[in-house]
Design a protein around this motif. Sequence first.
Motif, PDB file in Angstrom:
ATOM      1  N   GLY A  94      -5.155  -1.814  -6.192  1.00  0.00           N
ATOM      2  CA  GLY A  94      -4.448  -0.992  -5.223  1.00  0.00           C
ATOM      3  C   GLY A  94      -3.876  -1.809  -4.083  1.00  0.00           C
ATOM      4  O   GLY A  94      -2.723  -1.611  -3.668  1.00  0.00           O
ATOM      5  N   ALA A  95      -4.662  -2.760  -3.569  1.00  0.00           N
ATOM      6  CA  ALA A  95      -4.208  -3.598  -2.456  1.00  0.00           C
ATOM      7  C   ALA A  95      -3.066  -4.518  -2.881  1.00  0.00           C
ATOM      8  O   ALA A  95      -2.086  -4.708  -2.137  1.00  0.00           O
ATOM      9  CB  ALA A  95      -5.377  -4.412  -1.912  1.00  0.00           C
ATOM     10  N   ALA A  96      -3.171  -5.097  -4.074  1.00  0.00           N
ATOM     11  CA  ALA A  96      -2.102  -5.982  -4.562  1.00  0.00           C
ATOM     12  C   ALA A  96      -0.819  -5.197  -4.804  1.00  0.00           C
ATOM     13  O   ALA A  96       0.287  -5.678  -4.529  1.00  0.00           O
ATOM     14  CB  ALA A  96      -2.542  -6.688  -5.840  1.00  0.00           C
ATOM     15  N   ALA A  97      -0.952  -3.972  -5.313  1.00  0.00           N
ATOM     16  CA  ALA A  97       0.228  -3.137  -5.534  1.00  0.00           C
ATOM     17  C   ALA A  97       0.918  -2.807  -4.214  1.00  0.00           C
ATOM     18  O   ALA A  97       2.151  -2.792  -4.135  1.00  0.00           O
ATOM     19  CB  ALA A  97      -0.167  -1.855  -6.262  1.00  0.00           C
ATOM     20  N   LYS A  98       0.123  -2.536  -3.164  1.00  0.00           N
ATOM     21  CA  LYS A  98       0.719  -2.259  -1.847  1.00  0.00           C
ATOM     22  C   LYS A  98       1.473  -3.483  -1.338  1.00  0.00           C
ATOM     23  O   LYS A  98       2.567  -3.361  -0.761  1.00  0.00           O
ATOM     24  CB  LYS A  98      -0.369  -1.859  -0.855  1.00  0.00           C
ATOM     25  N   SER A 133      -7.928   1.945 -11.510  1.00  0.00           N
ATOM     26  CA  SER A 133      -6.956   1.008 -10.933  1.00  0.00           C
ATOM     27  C   SER A 133      -5.613   1.705 -10.731  1.00  0.00           C
ATOM     28  O   SER A 133      -4.951   1.524  -9.702  1.00  0.00           O
ATOM     29  CB  SER A 133      -6.799  -0.209 -11.840  1.00  0.00           C
ATOM     30  N   PHE A 134      -5.201   2.508 -11.705  1.00  0.00           N
ATOM     31  CA  PHE A 134      -3.971   3.296 -11.585  1.00  0.00           C
ATOM     32  C   PHE A 134      -4.054   4.230 -10.376  1.00  0.00           C
ATOM     33  O   PHE A 134      -3.112   4.323  -9.570  1.00  0.00           O
ATOM     34  CB  PHE A 134      -3.751   4.098 -12.861  1.00  0.00           C
ATOM     35  N   GLU A 135      -5.179   4.916 -10.244  1.00  0.00           N
ATOM     36  CA  GLU A 135      -5.337   5.851  -9.136  1.00  0.00           C
ATOM     37  C   GLU A 135      -5.349   5.122  -7.797  1.00  0.00           C
ATOM     38  O   GLU A 135      -4.829   5.634  -6.794  1.00  0.00           O
ATOM     39  CB  GLU A 135      -6.614   6.668  -9.327  1.00  0.00           C
ATOM     40  N   ALA A 136      -5.919   3.905  -7.761  1.00  0.00           N
ATOM     41  CA  ALA A 136      -5.913   3.120  -6.525  1.00  0.00           C
ATOM     42  C   ALA A 136      -4.491   2.720  -6.142  1.00  0.00           C
ATOM     43  O   ALA A 136      -4.128   2.714  -4.963  1.00  0.00           O
ATOM     44  CB  ALA A 136      -6.784   1.874  -6.693  1.00  0.00           C
ATOM     45  N   VAL A 137      -3.667   2.397  -7.146  1.00  0.00           N
ATOM     46  CA  VAL A 137      -2.270   2.060  -6.879  1.00  0.00           C
ATOM     47  C   VAL A 137      -1.538   3.264  -6.298  1.00  0.00           C
ATOM     48  O   VAL A 137      -0.817   3.164  -5.300  1.00  0.00           O
ATOM     49  CB  VAL A 137      -1.566   1.571  -8.161  1.00  0.00           C
ATOM     50  N   LYS A 138      -1.725   4.420  -6.909  1.00  0.00           N
ATOM     51  CA  LYS A 138      -1.057   5.623  -6.412  1.00  0.00           C
ATOM     52  C   LYS A 138      -1.538   5.978  -5.003  1.00  0.00           C
ATOM     53  O   LYS A 138      -0.750   6.440  -4.164  1.00  0.00           O
ATOM     54  CB  LYS A 138      -1.300   6.793  -7.373  1.00  0.00           C
ATOM     55  N   HIS A 139      -2.814   5.743  -4.730  1.00  0.00           N
ATOM     56  CA  HIS A 139      -3.365   6.044  -3.403  1.00  0.00           C
ATOM     57  C   HIS A 139      -2.732   5.166  -2.328  1.00  0.00           C
ATOM     58  O   HIS A 139      -2.408   5.635  -1.231  1.00  0.00           O
ATOM     59  CB  HIS A 139      -4.882   5.854  -3.413  1.00  0.00           C
ATOM     60  N   THR A 140      -2.531   3.888  -2.644  1.00  0.00           N
ATOM     61  CA  THR A 140      -1.995   2.964  -1.633  1.00  0.00           C
ATOM     62  C   THR A 140      -0.479   2.987  -1.563  1.00  0.00           C
ATOM     63  O   THR A 140       0.092   2.675  -0.516  1.00  0.00           O
ATOM     64  CB  THR A 140      -2.455   1.515  -1.914  1.00  0.00           C
ATOM     65  N   CYS A 141       0.181   3.341  -2.664  1.00  0.00           N
ATOM     66  CA  CYS A 141       1.642   3.219  -2.728  1.00  0.00           C
ATOM     67  C   CYS A 141       2.382   4.548  -2.789  1.00  0.00           C
ATOM     68  O   CYS A 141       3.605   4.569  -2.623  1.00  0.00           O
ATOM     69  CB  CYS A 141       2.037   2.384  -3.950  1.00  0.00           C
ATOM     70  N   GLY A 142       1.670   5.641  -3.044  1.00  0.00           N
ATOM     71  CA  GLY A 142       2.314   6.947  -3.130  1.00  0.00           C
ATOM     72  C   GLY A 142       2.543   7.379  -4.560  1.00  0.00           C
ATOM     73  O   GLY A 142       2.692   6.557  -5.464  1.00  0.00           O
ATOM     74  N   ASP A 143       2.593   8.695  -4.756  1.00  0.00           N
ATOM     75  CA  ASP A 143       2.719   9.245  -6.101  1.00  0.00           C
ATOM     76  C   ASP A 143       4.044   8.900  -6.778  1.00  0.00           C
ATOM     77  O   ASP A 143       4.139   8.913  -7.999  1.00  0.00           O
ATOM     78  CB  ASP A 143       2.566  10.774  -6.061  1.00  0.00           C
TER      79      ASP A 143
END
Length: 345
Positions: A137-141, A190-200
């Motif tokens: 999630g952090a790397a995706a942000k 991991s997918f859900e963490a990405v969506k949480h940090t970057c938006g749906d």
Amino acid sequence: MKYDLHAPLTLRNITLPGRVVRASTELFCAEPGGFVHPYEYEVYRELSDKGLGMILTAHTCVHPTGHANPYQNALWSDAHLEEAAQLAAIASAQGTPVVAQLGHGGRKAEGNNGGLPVFTADTMLPEDFRTVSQAFGAAAKRAKDAGFAGVELHGAHLYLLSQCFYPEINHRTDVWGGNAENRFRIIRESFEAVKHTCGDDFPVFLKINGDDRENTEDYHRDIVTVLNLCDTLGLDAAEISGYDSARRGIPPSPYFLDNIRRLKTETDLPLIAVGGIRSGDDMDALFDAGAAAVSMSRPFLQNPDVIRVIEAGGVSGCTGCCSCFRPLDTTKDPIIRCPYRTKGA
């Protein structure tokens, strides 16, 4: 060929300007600490005007425990942001969407992560799973902040997310093991963490193996379950690779054509076909089988204008020699990744 390679492809959260994807290609040239080598900027600058529908970056590590080789790019720290932004700007200068491929090496990090703990499917503690998903999630942000159009989670080729999904490697009996949905849990988290940090609305792709070592029926049923779950979760598309993904020699046909054809009868999730694509006939066969897009790696190392070659009725000059799977000698001038490289169509 029958299909227009430049026809737009609208997915859930992104529209690609074409149907050919530059697959993630690890260049084995990162500086210590996972920083981008100047050569890599030139690779992306060269690809930026080649008529691609999407560019996937080199496999980029999300956490120091998962550094899979000493030459792998990283995005586990804000210290990587400036170079990531420069890379994204160069690669997308002509309007091609650029997506950062993110991964964790798992047991492949042994000997490469500076002596940090090596995460494996069987030995990870619950807090380790949380560490990994939060790192994605952090790397995706950071990728989003750097200007990337989306991210791809690397759940193939026996890196950590892939290791967790294979029952021959994952012997857990808790919520991260057992049935297909449990073994998929770390990818889902991991997918859900990405969506949480970057938006749906932030595009997320998944690279996953469409087969196991023997292409068993059990694994096929598991991957269908997972692809349909991905569709429900809101994944944009899955790039379907396989257990034997980097074969030597000139392939007689795309590696995973049969798997693509069968999977498309059992899932509505858009599938990107990768592996062994060298000609217009190969692409036509995959589009006929239901692939939404096709993805190539080594042919772009041999000739960055390979799309134009194929559109003109030619065939990629990549011989599958696999000499590109080694640390890059950056002392040479010019630096050449493929010994048989052709520049220009």
